[in-house]
Motif scaffolding. Structure first.
Motif, PDB file in Angstrom:
ATOM      1  N   GLU A  29      16.161  16.104   0.699  1.00  0.00           N
ATOM      2  CA  GLU A  29      15.972  15.644   2.113  1.00  0.00           C
ATOM      3  C   GLU A  29      17.462  15.062   2.552  1.00  0.00           C
ATOM      4  N   TYR A  30      17.860  15.245   3.706  1.00  0.00           N
ATOM      5  CA  TYR A  30      19.005  14.582   4.371  1.00  0.00           C
ATOM      6  C   TYR A  30      18.582  13.171   4.443  1.00  0.00           C
ATOM      7  N   GLY A  31      17.415  12.850   4.647  1.00  0.00           N
ATOM      8  CA  GLY A  31      17.027  11.231   4.794  1.00  0.00           C
ATOM      9  C   GLY A  31      17.305  10.590   3.752  1.00  0.00           C
ATOM     10  N   THR A  32      17.123  11.143   2.574  1.00  0.00           N
ATOM     11  CA  THR A  32      17.145  10.441   1.216  1.00  0.00           C
ATOM     12  C   THR A  32      17.988  11.250   0.354  1.00  0.00           C
ATOM     13  N   PRO A  33      19.397  11.072   0.581  1.00  0.00           N
ATOM     14  CA  PRO A  33      20.194  11.663  -0.469  1.00  0.00           C
ATOM     15  C   PRO A  33      20.510  10.922  -1.749  1.00  0.00           C
ATOM     16  N   GLY A  34      20.729  11.581  -2.862  1.00  0.00           N
ATOM     17  CA  GLY A  34      20.968  10.985  -4.104  1.00  0.00           C
ATOM     18  C   GLY A  34      22.355  10.961  -4.478  1.00  0.00           C
ATOM     19  N   GLU A  35      22.675  10.315  -5.377  1.00  0.00           N
ATOM     20  CA  GLU A  35      24.135  10.023  -5.898  1.00  0.00           C
ATOM     21  C   GLU A  35      24.059  10.766  -7.350  1.00  0.00           C
ATOM     22  N   PHE A  36      24.965  11.599  -7.486  1.00  0.00           N
ATOM     23  CA  PHE A  36      24.884  12.239  -8.837  1.00  0.00           C
ATOM     24  C   PHE A  36      26.657  12.045  -9.509  1.00  0.00           C
ATOM     25  N   GLU A  37      26.465  12.162 -10.584  1.00  0.00           N
ATOM     26  CA  GLU A  37      27.916  12.179 -11.423  1.00  0.00           C
ATOM     27  C   GLU A  37      28.340  13.746 -11.812  1.00  0.00           C
ATOM     28  N   LYS A  65      31.493  10.692  -8.693  1.00  0.00           N
ATOM     29  CA  LYS A  65      30.313  10.763  -7.928  1.00  0.00           C
ATOM     30  C   LYS A  65      30.324  11.262  -6.515  1.00  0.00           C
ATOM     31  N   ILE A  66      29.130  12.131  -6.606  1.00  0.00           N
ATOM     32  CA  ILE A  66      29.223  12.644  -5.012  1.00  0.00           C
ATOM     33  C   ILE A  66      27.749  12.446  -4.828  1.00  0.00           C
ATOM     34  N   ARG A  67      27.474  12.378  -3.301  1.00  0.00           N
ATOM     35  CA  ARG A  67      26.277  12.280  -2.639  1.00  0.00           C
ATOM     36  C   ARG A  67      25.700  13.632  -2.273  1.00  0.00           C
ATOM     37  N   VAL A  68      24.500  14.181  -2.759  1.00  0.00           N
ATOM     38  CA  VAL A  68      23.783  15.310  -2.309  1.00  0.00           C
ATOM     39  C   VAL A  68      22.508  14.934  -1.709  1.00  0.00           C
ATOM     40  N   PRO A  69      22.301  15.317  -0.355  1.00  0.00           N
ATOM     41  CA  PRO A  69      23.368  16.142   0.602  1.00  0.00           C
ATOM     42  C   PRO A  69      24.374  14.851   0.897  1.00  0.00           C
ATOM     43  N   GLY A  70      25.470  15.319   1.388  1.00  0.00           N
ATOM     44  CA  GLY A  70      26.942  14.533   1.519  1.00  0.00           C
ATOM     45  C   GLY A  70      27.949  15.460   1.911  1.00  0.00           C
ATOM     46  N   PHE A  86      39.886  34.473  -0.171  1.00  0.00           N
ATOM     47  CA  PHE A  86      38.411  34.727  -0.535  1.00  0.00           C
ATOM     48  C   PHE A  86      37.641  35.032   0.853  1.00  0.00           C
ATOM     49  N   THR A  87      36.850  36.080   0.677  1.00  0.00           N
ATOM     50  CA  THR A  87      35.966  36.629   1.667  1.00  0.00           C
ATOM     51  C   THR A  87      34.832  35.834   1.619  1.00  0.00           C
ATOM     52  N   ASP A  88      34.076  35.147   0.574  1.00  0.00           N
ATOM     53  CA  ASP A  88      33.094  34.492   0.292  1.00  0.00           C
ATOM     54  C   ASP A  88      33.385  33.346  -0.561  1.00  0.00           C
ATOM     55  N   VAL A  89      32.726  32.322  -0.244  1.00  0.00           N
ATOM     56  CA  VAL A  89      32.848  31.037  -0.998  1.00  0.00           C
ATOM     57  C   VAL A  89      31.174  30.125  -1.203  1.00  0.00           C
ATOM     58  N   GLN A  90      30.823  30.028  -2.349  1.00  0.00           N
ATOM     59  CA  GLN A  90      29.623  29.392  -2.416  1.00  0.00           C
ATOM     60  C   GLN A  90      29.756  28.353  -3.414  1.00  0.00           C
ATOM     61  N   LEU A  91      29.077  27.222  -3.319  1.00  0.00           N
ATOM     62  CA  LEU A  91      29.017  26.047  -4.134  1.00  0.00           C
ATOM     63  C   LEU A  91      27.556  25.996  -4.462  1.00  0.00           C
ATOM     64  N   LEU A  92      27.137  26.187  -6.019  1.00  0.00           N
ATOM     65  CA  LEU A  92      25.557  26.167  -6.323  1.00  0.00           C
ATOM     66  C   LEU A  92      25.558  24.941  -7.191  1.00  0.00           C
ATOM     67  N   LYS A  93      24.270  24.337  -7.262  1.00  0.00           N
ATOM     68  CA  LYS A  93      23.992  23.521  -8.165  1.00  0.00           C
ATOM     69  C   LYS A  93      23.350  24.401  -9.474  1.00  0.00           C
ATOM     70  N   GLU A  94      24.138  24.362 -10.587  1.00  0.00           N
ATOM     71  CA  GLU A  94      23.514  25.017 -11.889  1.00  0.00           C
ATOM     72  C   GLU A  94      22.274  24.302 -12.181  1.00  0.00           C
ATOM     73  N   LYS A  95      22.427  22.998 -12.554  1.00  0.00           N
ATOM     74  CA  LYS A  95      21.426  22.285 -13.096  1.00  0.00           C
ATOM     75  C   LYS A  95      21.728  20.816 -12.831  1.00  0.00           C
ATOM     76  N   THR A  96      20.766  19.887 -13.202  1.00  0.00           N
ATOM     77  CA  THR A  96      20.656  18.641 -13.105  1.00  0.00           C
ATOM     78  C   THR A  96      20.236  18.191 -14.429  1.00  0.00           C
ATOM     79  N   ILE A  97      20.574  17.195 -14.836  1.00  0.00           N
ATOM     80  CA  ILE A  97      20.315  16.171 -16.201  1.00  0.00           C
ATOM     81  C   ILE A  97      20.049  14.847 -15.821  1.00  0.00           C
TER      82      ILE A  97
END
Length: 409
Positions: A29-37, A65-70, A86-97
């Motif tokens: 949720e946007y209200g509770t962003p998390g910080e990830f490495e 270190k990035i914040r998601v969402p951020g 590019f005609t299309d750009v996407q940035l996906l989360k592959e996984k989190t550990i």
């Protein structure tokens, strides 16, 4: 492998949302962003672009270190869009550990050019047109709307410069099924008819008639007879405007200039030209002084110059009489035929009063030069002794420009 979208297509906003793909994955949720490495970044879909370069441009690095969402994800997508690759750009989360996130950048590259052709243009013009469009498109290069527009504009300019002012060029793009992500281009050329010149008008020519001024335009003519040439070619027109000013300079109007020109079309589509002139004053030679001459007296130099006080000021005549006259009547020939190879002459206007101009002609005579060697090269068919027999320039002689010219002939 389960993946969650960090960001969708970059459209109006740069905000990325995680979309739930399975029920057991959390929704951020946007209200509770998390910080990830960032634990890793990989690139998918880049056929021609370097993966490391794409990651570098995104600004994301392993260990950051990035914040998601951020703001980090939208900014990375924005940077990649700015490349216009590019005609299309996407940035996906592959996984989190734990608090470590692994990202995947997915791009759709713009198509690459495999070939191009021309339709409606004469085959004899294809080489010239290729030279024009190759400034903007290359085989294997990226095809964008801007690239196509620039290439089409270059073709139009080519025809406009040849008098086809109504030329129209469109571009058709088609997929090249023989190659991956490749397209071909067809340039459709409708050159139309050459535009004729209906009339050439002048403003500001108080001392010369329109006819006299118009006569100086060698290649730009108005249509007077049915079969008379009257095509408008921009390059010739520019040269003819310079010819008008040059003619004014030969009859004393050294300050003459063209203030501007206007072009419009009449009801038949023909061109009407109007040239606005400023003639200025007509000048005359007054006092002419020589400086730096020790070999020849002033009287001898004045005789060759052939310009007297009161003569109409003529810059072209002055330059011709000082340097390289076709008939050999010039001051430079006088010196250079006597070995003064390094001779220089510079006429300087030292005073302008009313309609009169005073000149100081400054001379650098320099040392005499002697011919050391005469080297003959490129004579594949003629023996050297035959060529030397015709030469007027021999080792040990003083340099002579006239002898060199005669030897060349």
């Amino acid at each position: 492998m389960r993946r969650v979208f960090l960001a969708l297509l970059f459209v109006a906003s740069f905000a990325g949302l995680f979309a739930q793909t399975t029920e057991d994955l959390p929704v951020y949720e946007y209200g509770t962003p998390g910080e990830f490495e960032i634990g890793g970044i990989k690139v998918t879909g880049a056929e021609y672009s370097d993966d490391n370069a794409i990651i570098g441009v995104s600004g994301l690095k392993v260990g950051d270190k990035i914040r998601v969402p951020g703001p980090d994800i939208p900014q990375a997508i924005k940077k990649l869009w700015r490349l216009r690759l590019f005609t299309d750009v996407q940035l996906l989360k592959e996984k989190t550990i734990g608090d470590v996130i692994f990202l995947e950048i997915i791009v759709q590259e713009r198509p690459r050019l495999s070939k191009h052709s021309f339709k409606g243009a004469k085959k004899s013009k294809h080489d010239d047109l290729n030279e024009e469009v190759n400034k903007f498109i290359l085989k294997g290069g990226i095809v964008t709307e801007n690239v196509k527009a620039n290439a089409a504009e270059a073709i139009e300019k080519y025809y406009i410069d040849k008098g086809y002012l109504d030329v129209d060029v469109t571009v058709d793009e088609f997929p090249d099924t023989a190659r991956i992500n490749a397209v071909g281009l067809i340039f459709n050329v409708d050159r139309g008819e050459r535009v004729k010149i209906a009339d050439i008008l002048f403003e500001g020519n108080e001392n010369l008639s329109d006819r006299k001024v118009r006569k100086q335009m060698e290649n730009t003519k108005r249509k007077k007879r049915i079969f008379a040439s009257s095509k408008f070619i921009k390059q010739d027109y520019q040269a003819d405007k310079k010819a008008i000013v040059a003619y004014y300079n030969t009859i004393g109007y050294r300050d003459a200039r063209i203030l501007g020109d206007t072009m419009w079309r009449n009801e038949k589509g023909q061109v009407i030209l109007q040239i606005d002139l400023e003639e200025g004053n007509q000048y005359h030679f007054r006092n002419i002084a020589w400086k730096g001459n020790s070999i020849h007296e002033d009287e001898r130099l004045e005789q060759i110059l052939g310009i007297n006080s009161g003569d109409i000021y003529n810059q072209e005549l002055l330059n011709t009489r000082l340097s390289f006259s076709q008939d050999g009547r010039d001051v430079s020939t006088l010196y250079m035929d006597d070995g003064y190879l390094f001779f220089q002459v510079d006429p300087v206007e030292v005073a302008i009063e009313g309609d009169s101009i005073d000149l100081e002609i400054r001379i650098y005579e320099g040392p005499q030069a002697t011919i050391d060697k005469v080297v003959i090269a490129g004579n594949d068919r003629t023996h050297e002794h035959v060529i030397r027999r015709e030469l007027r320039t021999l080792p040990g002689q003083k340099f002579s420009r006239s002898d060199i010219i005669r030897s060349q002939r």
